[in-house]
Design a protein around this motif. Structure first.
Motif, PDB file in Angstrom:
ATOM      1  N   PRO A 244       0.823  -1.222   0.000  1.00  0.00           N
ATOM      2  CA  PRO A 244       0.000   0.000   0.000  1.00  0.00           C
ATOM      3  C   PRO A 244       0.853   1.267   0.000  1.00  0.00           C
ATOM      4  O   PRO A 244       1.969   1.284   0.533  1.00  0.00           O
ATOM      5  N   SER A 245       0.312   2.293  -0.624  1.00  0.00           N
ATOM      6  CA  SER A 245       0.952   3.611  -0.564  1.00  0.00           C
ATOM      7  C   SER A 245      -0.137   4.664  -0.758  1.00  0.00           C
ATOM      8  O   SER A 245      -1.084   4.449  -1.519  1.00  0.00           O
ATOM      9  N   PRO A 246      -0.031   5.812  -0.056  1.00  0.00           N
ATOM     10  CA  PRO A 246      -1.043   6.868  -0.179  1.00  0.00           C
ATOM     11  C   PRO A 246      -1.254   7.326  -1.623  1.00  0.00           C
ATOM     12  O   PRO A 246      -2.384   7.570  -2.043  1.00  0.00           O
ATOM     13  N   ALA A 247      -0.177   7.432  -2.383  1.00  0.00           N
ATOM     14  CA  ALA A 247      -0.298   7.896  -3.769  1.00  0.00           C
ATOM     15  C   ALA A 247      -1.092   6.904  -4.615  1.00  0.00           C
ATOM     16  O   ALA A 247      -1.969   7.288  -5.397  1.00  0.00           O
ATOM     17  N   LYS A 248      -0.790   5.602  -4.440  1.00  0.00           N
ATOM     18  CA  LYS A 248      -1.520   4.578  -5.184  1.00  0.00           C
ATOM     19  C   LYS A 248      -2.984   4.536  -4.763  1.00  0.00           C
ATOM     20  O   LYS A 248      -3.878   4.322  -5.592  1.00  0.00           O
TER      21      LYS A 248
ATOM     22  N   ALA B  30      -4.814   7.449  -6.424  1.00  0.00           N
ATOM     23  CA  ALA B  30      -4.967   7.224  -7.864  1.00  0.00           C
ATOM     24  C   ALA B  30      -6.021   6.163  -8.147  1.00  0.00           C
ATOM     25  O   ALA B  30      -6.832   6.304  -9.079  1.00  0.00           O
ATOM     26  N   ALA B  31      -6.035   5.097  -7.337  1.00  0.00           N
ATOM     27  CA  ALA B  31      -7.005   4.018  -7.542  1.00  0.00           C
ATOM     28  C   ALA B  31      -8.428   4.502  -7.272  1.00  0.00           C
ATOM     29  O   ALA B  31      -9.366   4.162  -8.004  1.00  0.00           O
ATOM     30  N   LYS B  32      -8.608   5.293  -6.217  1.00  0.00           N
ATOM     31  CA  LYS B  32      -9.948   5.816  -5.914  1.00  0.00           C
ATOM     32  C   LYS B  32     -10.443   6.743  -7.021  1.00  0.00           C
ATOM     33  O   LYS B  32     -11.614   6.710  -7.392  1.00  0.00           O
TER      34      LYS B  32
ATOM     35  N   TYR C  37      -7.399  -3.161  -5.048  1.00  0.00           N
ATOM     36  CA  TYR C  37      -7.225  -3.252  -3.593  1.00  0.00           C
ATOM     37  C   TYR C  37      -6.776  -1.918  -3.007  1.00  0.00           C
ATOM     38  O   TYR C  37      -7.135  -1.575  -1.880  1.00  0.00           O
ATOM     39  N   GLN C  38      -5.975  -1.165  -3.756  1.00  0.00           N
ATOM     40  CA  GLN C  38      -5.501   0.121  -3.256  1.00  0.00           C
ATOM     41  C   GLN C  38      -6.667   1.060  -2.940  1.00  0.00           C
ATOM     42  O   GLN C  38      -6.577   1.908  -2.044  1.00  0.00           O
ATOM     43  N   ALA C  39      -7.773   0.904  -3.651  1.00  0.00           N
ATOM     44  CA  ALA C  39      -8.931   1.784  -3.450  1.00  0.00           C
ATOM     45  C   ALA C  39      -9.772   1.386  -2.242  1.00  0.00           C
ATOM     46  O   ALA C  39     -10.593   2.180  -1.768  1.00  0.00           O
ATOM     47  N   MET C  40      -9.587   0.185  -1.724  1.00  0.00           N
ATOM     48  CA  MET C  40     -10.429  -0.327  -0.645  1.00  0.00           C
ATOM     49  C   MET C  40      -9.889   0.079   0.726  1.00  0.00           C
ATOM     50  O   MET C  40      -8.692   0.002   0.975  1.00  0.00           O
ATOM     51  N   ASP C  41     -10.799   0.480   1.601  1.00  0.00           N
ATOM     52  CA  ASP C  41     -10.430   0.809   2.976  1.00  0.00           C
ATOM     53  C   ASP C  41     -10.667  -0.364   3.924  1.00  0.00           C
ATOM     54  O   ASP C  41      -9.952  -0.511   4.917  1.00  0.00           O
ATOM     55  N   VAL C  42     -11.659  -1.181   3.631  1.00  0.00           N
ATOM     56  CA  VAL C  42     -11.971  -2.383   4.422  1.00  0.00           C
ATOM     57  C   VAL C  42     -12.497  -3.452   3.486  1.00  0.00           C
ATOM     58  O   VAL C  42     -13.248  -3.153   2.550  1.00  0.00           O
ATOM     59  N   VAL C  43     -12.104  -4.697   3.716  1.00  0.00           N
ATOM     60  CA  VAL C  43     -12.687  -5.839   3.010  1.00  0.00           C
ATOM     61  C   VAL C  43     -13.651  -6.545   3.966  1.00  0.00           C
ATOM     62  O   VAL C  43     -13.302  -6.798   5.126  1.00  0.00           O
ATOM     63  N   VAL C  44     -14.839  -6.825   3.486  1.00  0.00           N
ATOM     64  CA  VAL C  44     -15.850  -7.511   4.298  1.00  0.00           C
ATOM     65  C   VAL C  44     -16.212  -8.822   3.616  1.00  0.00           C
ATOM     66  O   VAL C  44     -16.559  -8.846   2.437  1.00  0.00           O
TER      67      VAL C  44
END
Length: 360
Positions: free
Chosen positions: A174-178, A181-183, A262-269
């Motif tokens: 993970p990285s903040p930049a990625k 960009a993904a979001k 995955y970079q765009a996701m904050d939580v997986v349920v």
């Protein structure tokens, strides 16, 4: 050069297909790797063909049992394979194993990728019958988890090789930049993004997931990313429409760019009714994403400290409360934790090559 035939590819890009692609990646430089399938199109097909792989298409057993058997015999008779790697969720048919031995395949690997029956009652009956016979044909027994081993081979599993669902951790870091960009790419910037990666089938419990997400929307500007395809997708689309939350839910289908998604996701349920050790949970943890999963998922899935187990008896509002507790969570690398437990491509490759070097 060894000739290896792999069964396990279907038209849907799911956990088994992702695993098979990883297996191919490990083997392709030192062996001729071919595939056998009942589907007219499989994931990564262009890549396989460009590398010189053969894709053998056979008649589905559901259409014509006699032709199904004849097609399998033809593949083994003409292919002269050294190794057959049989990746399945049930033992409803073991004819490919019989054919492999009949036609002189030196090493047959039977690999379990599920911990319970996902098919009909007839499938369960056939699986139970064949479980007592599979040892006649398997030179190597393998499974993705201990529960999956018991499902295929019974309670005595000392001789079963457990294959960790390894990932290339570098691709998921993970990285903040990625993340930003993904979001932006998916149109979910400035939102709390919930993710689920699973085929659409009853045991994945998407109906309850939608109930949970509806509760989340009462307290947060959230968006749900659903990755996968399958038989219940239309029903879930209808449920989303009934709840008037269509603009908050994206059906992404099968994706080949999951490290980006995955970079765009904050939580997986993942509120599955049952699971072994799903590949998507390994990937999610590699991406540093907190995972809220049902306690019916194998405890072997706790590879890092970012998994929370919830009872399916708990109300959807309680699940939502747990998910929302990660609103301010900052994703960070879990590479070291995954390495410690052997869930890296390097460890996986070493185990595969060790098995193939053993005497048949």
């Amino acid at each position: 050069m060894k000739k290896i035939l792999i069964e396990g590819m279907s038209s849907n890009l799911g956990g088994i297909e992702t695993y098979v692609h990883l297996l191919y990646t490990v083997l392709k430089d030192d062996a001729q790797v071919d595939f056998i399938t009942v589907d007219s199109q499989i994931p990564f097909e262009e890549e396989f063909l460009n590398h010189g792989c053969q894709i053998h298409r056979i008649t589905p057993r559901s259409k014509n049992v006699r032709q199904y058997c004849a097609d399998i015999d033809r593949v083994f008779q003409q292919g002269h394979y050294d190794v057959f790697w049989f990746n399945k969720t049930t033992l409803s048919s073991i004819y490919p194993l019989k054919a492999a031995k009949k036609h002189g395949v030196g090493r047959v690997i039977v690999h379990s990728h599920q911990s319970r029956n996902m098919g009909s009652f007839f499938t369960l009956i056939m699986h139970t019958l064949h479980r007592f016979r599979v040892s006649r044909y398997a030179d190597v027994k393998a499974a993705c988890s201990q529960e999956a081993a018991v499902w295929f081979f019974g309670k005595h599993t000392d001789d079963v090789v457990i294959f960790q669902n390894a990932v290339d951790t570098a691709r998921f870091e993970p990285s903040p930049a990625k993340q930003q960009a993904a979001k932006e790419m998916l149109g979910v910037e400035n939102r709390f993004v919930v993710g689920n990666i699973a085929r659409f089938s009853p045991e994945k419990n998407h109906t309850f997931l939608i109930e949970v997400f509806a509760e989340i929307l009462k307290k947060a500007d959230a968006h749900l990313l659903l990755c996968g395809e399958g038989q219940t997708m239309d029903a879930i689309r209808s449920l989303v429409a009934e709840k008037h939350i269509t603009e908050h839910v994206s059906f992404l289908g099968s994706r080949k760019d999951m490290p980006v998604v995955y970079q765009a996701m904050d939580v997986v349920v993942m509120p599955s009714l049952f699971e072994g050790l799903p590949f998507s949970l390994v990937e999610a943890q590699a991406a540093g994403i907190p995972c809220v999963v049902s306690d019916t998922v194998s405890p072997e899935s706790r590879l890092t400290d970012i998994i929370t187990y919830m009872s399916l008896q708990a109300d959807a509002s309680l699940w939502a409360q747990q998910v929302l507790s990660f609103c301010d969570y900052q994703k960070c690398s879990k590479k070291e934790q995954l390495q410690e437990k052997g869930f890296t491509v390097e460890a996986f490759a070493q185990k595969v090559k060790q098995i193939l070097k053993q005497e048949g």
